[in-house]
Design a protein around this motif. Structure first.
Motif, mmCIF file in Angstrom:
data_model
loop_
_atom_site.group_PDB
_atom_site.id
_atom_site.type_symbol
_atom_site.label_atom_id
_atom_site.label_comp_id
_atom_site.label_asym_id
_atom_site.label_seq_id
_atom_site.Cartn_x
_atom_site.Cartn_y
_atom_site.Cartn_z
ATOM 1 N N ASP A 1 0.808 -1.226 0.000
ATOM 2 C CA ASP A 1 0.000 0.000 0.000
ATOM 3 C C ASP A 1 0.840 1.276 0.000
ATOM 4 N N HIS B 1 -9.219 3.590 3.987
ATOM 5 C CA HIS B 1 -8.133 2.643 3.709
ATOM 6 C C HIS B 1 -8.255 1.405 4.593
ATOM 7 N N TYR C 1 -10.667 3.967 -7.271
ATOM 8 C CA TYR C 1 -9.392 3.891 -6.549
ATOM 9 C C TYR C 1 -9.552 4.661 -5.242
ATOM 10 N N GLY C 2 -8.558 4.541 -4.360
ATOM 11 C CA GLY C 2 -8.678 5.035 -2.991
ATOM 12 C C GLY C 2 -9.299 6.408 -2.821
ATOM 13 N N VAL D 1 -1.472 4.302 -1.201
ATOM 14 C CA VAL D 1 -2.113 5.075 -0.131
ATOM 15 C C VAL D 1 -1.447 6.438 0.035
ATOM 16 N N ASP E 1 -2.650 8.511 -2.807
ATOM 17 C CA ASP E 1 -4.025 8.994 -2.599
ATOM 18 C C ASP E 1 -4.034 10.221 -1.692
ATOM 19 N N SER F 1 -8.139 -6.110 -5.836
ATOM 20 C CA SER F 1 -7.533 -4.853 -6.309
ATOM 21 C C SER F 1 -6.387 -5.135 -7.257
#
Lengths: 212, 112
Positions: A26, B46, B24-25, A30, A33, B60
């Motif tokens: 991630d 998350h 997506y996130g 992440v 994001d 994913s």
């Protein structure tokens, strides 16, 4: 679109910490994001306060990783305080009391397993150690708050005498956060190494199983 | 029997359905914030996605990055058949427990 990094870059230390505590899988997605949200929505909306938003989000990610370990550390210390003040015993120098041994081994087991789990999850020794140090520091702070609350509720001469007889006020109210965090760095290392090695062996064996 | 979904899990899963190939996130975060009409922490979305993936309700794959993300890859999510079953069950359960009631409910004055 051109990105002016100097204007729209979150605090480097916070980004480092975020990427450190994330799973390897991630790490990019992440943090990407969060960076995208920071640059596209937060900086235009909050301006100079955007960095504080970013730090808050990172604190949220870190808190999710450290809270189980921090909670066990805090609960262990508070339970020990309650035993020592409500059921005091006479400590003999050089002799480890049963309750001291139980508390110490509970903390060692907690820190070691926490370090092993995070080394497995992140595949980084450094991440595991940073997480256990932060977790025990926060757990120590919570323990201090808990013991202070207990002391505020019950502070008769017998309680004061019990605290002085079991290590003193420093051990009950000051040492937990810093003392435990330092110890966690040392105690957590074998756990982190075990977790990292286990992950490496697991990765190696599953890669071989897939290729077979 | 399919997994029992919490309200936030349903919001995330339905966000993925609405976004389709663009799930997506950050897009899921925006969708959830818009639907729930409140500020939602990226960490909460998350953590939920991670949990749903562990429960095999979402799958994913990594996509490409963009300059605004400093080139970091996006992770795109899609529902698994188990998630579709779980969402249908959740909707059926909600419909069943609301059946015969007028929405929105009004508070009745309690007897003096």
């Amino acid at each position: 679109m051109t990105i002016d990094d100097a204007v729209t870059r979150p605090p480097a230390w916070a980004e480092w910490l975020l990427r450190l505590v994330l799973r390897e899988d991630d790490r990019d997605s992440v943090s990407g994001d969060l960076l995208e949200e920071f640059r596209e929505s937060i900086v235009p909306a909050l301006g100079a306060r955007a960095n504080a938003w970013y730090v808050r989000q990172v604190a949220g990610f870190v808190a999710r990783e450290i809270w189980p370990c921090a909670a066990v550390v805090a609960a262990t210390c508070v339970v020990r305080y309650l035993f020592d003040t409500l059921l005091p015993i006479k400590y003999t120098p050089g002799v480890i009391a049963e309750r001291s041994a139980v508390m110490t081994w509970t903390l060692i087991a907690t820190v070691t397993s926490c370090a092993a789990w995070h080394a497995w999850r992140t595949r980084r020794l450094g991440a595991a150690l940073v997480i256990v140090i932060l977790a025990t520091f926060v757990g120590g702070l919570l323990a201090q708050a808990g013991t202070l609350l207990c002391f505020a509720v019950r502070h008769d001469p017998a309680t004061v005498a019990a605290i002085e007889g079991s290590g003193g006020f420093g051990e009950a109210f000051i040492d937990p956060s810093i003392g435990l965090a330092i110890a966690a760095g040392v105690v957590g290392l074998p756990g982190a190494i075990a977790g990292r090695l286990a992950r490496a062996v697991y990765g190696w064996s599953s890669a071989n199983t897939k290729s077979a | 029997m399919s997994d029992v979904l919490g309200a936030f899990e349903q919001a995330v899963l339905l966000g993925i359905v609405r976004l389709g190939d663009e799930a997506y996130g950050r897009a899921i975060l925006k969708e959830v914030q818009a639907r729930l009409d409140r500020d939602v922490a990226p960490g909460a979305v998350h953590a939920t996605l991670e949990r749903l993936e562990r429960k095999k309700l979402v799958a994913s794959k990594l996509g490409s990055g963009t300059p605004i993300r400093a080139g970091r890859a996006r992770r795109y999510y899609r529902l698994t058949p188990a998630a579709v079953r779980a969402l249908n069950d959740a909707r059926a359960a909600a419909d069943s427990i609301w059946r015969g009631l007028k929405w929105p409910l009004t508070a009745k004055r309690s007897p003096a």
